[in-house]
Every structure is written in structure tokens, then in C-alpha cells.
Write a protein that holds these residues in place. Sequence first.
Motif, mmCIF file in Angstrom:
data_model
loop_
_atom_site.group_PDB
_atom_site.id
_atom_site.type_symbol
_atom_site.label_atom_id
_atom_site.label_comp_id
_atom_site.label_asym_id
_atom_site.label_seq_id
_atom_site.Cartn_x
_atom_site.Cartn_y
_atom_site.Cartn_z
ATOM 1 N N LEU A 142 0.815 -1.214 0.000
ATOM 2 C CA LEU A 142 0.000 0.000 0.000
ATOM 3 C C LEU A 142 0.852 1.269 0.000
ATOM 4 O O LEU A 142 0.331 2.359 -0.193
ATOM 5 C CB LEU A 142 -0.925 0.017 1.225
ATOM 6 N N ASN A 143 2.164 1.110 0.210
ATOM 7 C CA ASN A 143 3.070 2.250 0.263
ATOM 8 C C ASN A 143 3.553 2.579 -1.154
ATOM 9 O O ASN A 143 4.193 1.747 -1.802
ATOM 10 C CB ASN A 143 4.257 1.920 1.174
ATOM 11 N N PRO A 144 3.263 3.792 -1.656
ATOM 12 C CA PRO A 144 3.665 4.145 -3.029
ATOM 13 C C PRO A 144 5.171 4.050 -3.268
ATOM 14 O O PRO A 144 5.600 3.728 -4.380
ATOM 15 C CB PRO A 144 3.187 5.591 -3.198
ATOM 16 N N GLU A 145 5.980 4.315 -2.242
ATOM 17 C CA GLU A 145 7.438 4.222 -2.415
ATOM 18 C C GLU A 145 7.884 2.773 -2.602
ATOM 19 O O GLU A 145 8.815 2.504 -3.362
ATOM 20 C CB GLU A 145 8.151 4.857 -1.227
ATOM 21 N N VAL A 146 7.232 1.841 -1.917
ATOM 22 C CA VAL A 146 7.522 0.412 -2.117
ATOM 23 C C VAL A 146 7.238 0.042 -3.569
ATOM 24 O O VAL A 146 8.050 -0.624 -4.224
ATOM 25 C CB VAL A 146 6.698 -0.464 -1.147
ATOM 26 N N ILE A 147 6.110 0.497 -4.069
ATOM 27 C CA ILE A 147 5.730 0.191 -5.456
ATOM 28 C C ILE A 147 6.766 0.763 -6.429
ATOM 29 O O ILE A 147 7.176 0.088 -7.384
ATOM 30 C CB ILE A 147 4.311 0.733 -5.758
ATOM 31 N N GLU A 148 7.223 1.976 -6.188
ATOM 32 C CA GLU A 148 8.223 2.595 -7.064
ATOM 33 C C GLU A 148 9.548 1.832 -7.024
ATOM 34 O O GLU A 148 10.212 1.684 -8.052
ATOM 35 C CB GLU A 148 8.429 4.065 -6.716
ATOM 36 N N ILE A 149 9.927 1.363 -5.848
ATOM 37 C CA ILE A 149 11.155 0.565 -5.719
ATOM 38 C C ILE A 149 11.054 -0.686 -6.592
ATOM 39 O O ILE A 149 11.959 -1.007 -7.368
ATOM 40 C CB ILE A 149 11.425 0.207 -4.242
ATOM 41 N N VAL A 150 9.937 -1.403 -6.465
ATOM 42 C CA VAL A 150 9.750 -2.641 -7.237
ATOM 43 C C VAL A 150 9.748 -2.339 -8.732
ATOM 44 O O VAL A 150 10.384 -3.055 -9.521
ATOM 45 C CB VAL A 150 8.457 -3.360 -6.799
ATOM 46 N N LYS A 151 9.080 -1.280 -9.126
ATOM 47 C CA LYS A 151 9.040 -0.908 -10.543
ATOM 48 C C LYS A 151 10.435 -0.600 -11.079
ATOM 49 O O LYS A 151 10.750 -0.923 -12.228
ATOM 50 C CB LYS A 151 8.111 0.283 -10.758
ATOM 51 N N HIS A 152 11.280 0.018 -10.253
ATOM 52 C CA HIS A 152 12.653 0.306 -10.687
ATOM 53 C C HIS A 152 13.391 -0.991 -11.032
ATOM 54 O O HIS A 152 14.033 -1.083 -12.086
ATOM 55 C CB HIS A 152 13.434 1.063 -9.605
ATOM 56 N N PHE A 153 13.320 -1.980 -10.139
ATOM 57 C CA PHE A 153 14.044 -3.233 -10.383
ATOM 58 C C PHE A 153 13.514 -3.947 -11.618
ATOM 59 O O PHE A 153 14.285 -4.531 -12.382
ATOM 60 C CB PHE A 153 13.995 -4.136 -9.143
ATOM 61 N N ASP A 154 12.218 -3.879 -11.837
ATOM 62 C CA ASP A 154 11.636 -4.503 -13.021
ATOM 63 C C ASP A 154 12.064 -3.757 -14.290
ATOM 64 O O ASP A 154 12.515 -4.377 -15.250
ATOM 65 C CB ASP A 154 10.109 -4.527 -12.903
ATOM 66 N N ALA A 155 11.958 -2.431 -14.270
ATOM 67 C CA ALA A 155 12.266 -1.627 -15.462
ATOM 68 C C ALA A 155 13.730 -1.729 -15.869
ATOM 69 O O ALA A 155 14.060 -1.631 -17.057
ATOM 70 C CB ALA A 155 11.891 -0.166 -15.215
ATOM 71 N N THR A 156 14.601 -1.941 -14.894
ATOM 72 C CA THR A 156 16.036 -2.038 -15.182
ATOM 73 C C THR A 156 16.497 -3.488 -15.335
ATOM 74 O O THR A 156 17.688 -3.749 -15.490
ATOM 75 C CB THR A 156 16.855 -1.341 -14.077
ATOM 76 N N ASN A 157 15.544 -4.411 -15.275
ATOM 77 C CA ASN A 157 15.810 -5.845 -15.446
ATOM 78 C C ASN A 157 16.828 -6.384 -14.444
ATOM 79 O O ASN A 157 17.600 -7.295 -14.738
ATOM 80 C CB ASN A 157 16.257 -6.144 -16.877
ATOM 81 N N LYS A 158 16.819 -5.826 -13.237
ATOM 82 C CA LYS A 158 17.683 -6.342 -12.170
ATOM 83 C C LYS A 158 17.002 -7.550 -11.535
ATOM 84 O O LYS A 158 15.772 -7.646 -11.520
ATOM 85 C CB LYS A 158 17.909 -5.266 -11.108
ATOM 86 N N PRO A 159 17.771 -8.493 -10.986
ATOM 87 C CA PRO A 159 17.181 -9.672 -10.375
ATOM 88 C C PRO A 159 16.211 -9.327 -9.231
ATOM 89 O O PRO A 159 16.499 -8.461 -8.402
ATOM 90 C CB PRO A 159 18.385 -10.451 -9.839
ATOM 91 N N ILE A 160 15.062 -10.011 -9.248
ATOM 92 C CA ILE A 160 14.059 -9.874 -8.196
ATOM 93 C C ILE A 160 13.730 -11.281 -7.708
ATOM 94 O O ILE A 160 13.401 -12.156 -8.510
ATOM 95 C CB ILE A 160 12.765 -9.223 -8.715
ATOM 96 N N ALA A 161 13.837 -11.490 -6.399
ATOM 97 C CA ALA A 161 13.452 -12.771 -5.797
ATOM 98 C C ALA A 161 12.281 -12.516 -4.860
ATOM 99 O O ALA A 161 12.367 -11.671 -3.966
ATOM 100 C CB ALA A 161 14.619 -13.386 -5.030
#
Length: 193
Positions: free
Chosen positions: A97-116
Amino acid sequence: MGIKKILMLVGDFVEDYEVMVPFQALLMVGHTVHAICPDKKAGDRIRTAVHDFEGDQTYSEKPGHNFTLNATFADVKAEEYDALVIPGGRAPEYIRLNPEVIEIVKHFDATNKPIAAICHGAQVLAAAGVVGGKTCSAYPAVGPDVNSAGGTWVDVGYDKAYVHGNLVTAAAWPAHPDWLAKFLQVLGTKIEP
């Protein structure tokens, strides 16, 4: 192998094993891991919950350990990290529910960095809109969240993990050996015998 800087998104009532085991294992192989929680700072503690499979229709829940955060949420810059880890438990339900958490996740996805992500961690992925067109595992009760967000939930059992590009997912802590091994492969970490 190159030391990686890994960000871990956690919150109160994160699943005990799913925060403790990857945090310690990733440190053990030489990576830097920063565990953060919205509205908390380094040195603050979060409560964990132990989820177990005892024959009921869903998991049981018991109090776990307290876990000490080692970085301050407000100070973190996602671009300074090489990978992201999202444990499960009840924390994903509210940190998403925290917009900053969502932005963090979007950054890792957009930059194709590993997400576990493991267990209910996929709730954060779905809320961030990063599972569209991807196949991933998660606790079965989170499968509808993944599917509704345009992804495809896959059942690989409780002891296996699934990799789709930069995304490494699993259903629950019994998959730690496979989930962490696959995450290390995606990270490019080589462990010499």
C-alpha cells in the motif's frame, strides 16, 4: 563473483524463515544486504511470524523472532542496488500500500535487475504491476493476485522455485534451497567448492 548490493523489503509479521534465512545466506556468500521497512530506520526491529503446514486447510501462524533492520527506508535509493528480495508472510499485504515500495519494485523490473520473491511476496509484485506477461510461483492463495495482474501463476510445489527472466519465485520457505540457488545463478554468483 563480484559482491552485489541487495535490497530486502520487509515489514511487521514477515515470515520468520523467509526473512532470516535469505538475509543470512546472502551475507554468508559475501553480498551486502540491506533490510528496510516503510517508516522505519536502521536499528528498528520488526516482528516476524512463523508459518507452518500442520494439516489445516491453510498455514498456521505463531510468533517468530524479532528482526533488526540494518538500513533506513527513507534513505534508500533503488538505483544503488543490484537486486531485490521480497519475503512473504503478512508484511506484503500492507507494505504494497506504500507508493514508495511500489516505485522501488518498478525500478528493479524496469532495469531488469534480479528480483526474488517468495510466498506472499508476489502480492507486492502484482500491486506494482510487474508480473504482466510473466510466469511465477507464489503461495497458492496468491495465485489469483498474480493472474489478475496479467501474470501466470504456476504450481511448482512447495520445495521448488521458478525463474522467468530476472524474476525468481517460490511458494514457501521449504523451497529455500532451490529458490536461493536459482537467485544466486540469476545474480551471477559463483560458489567454488
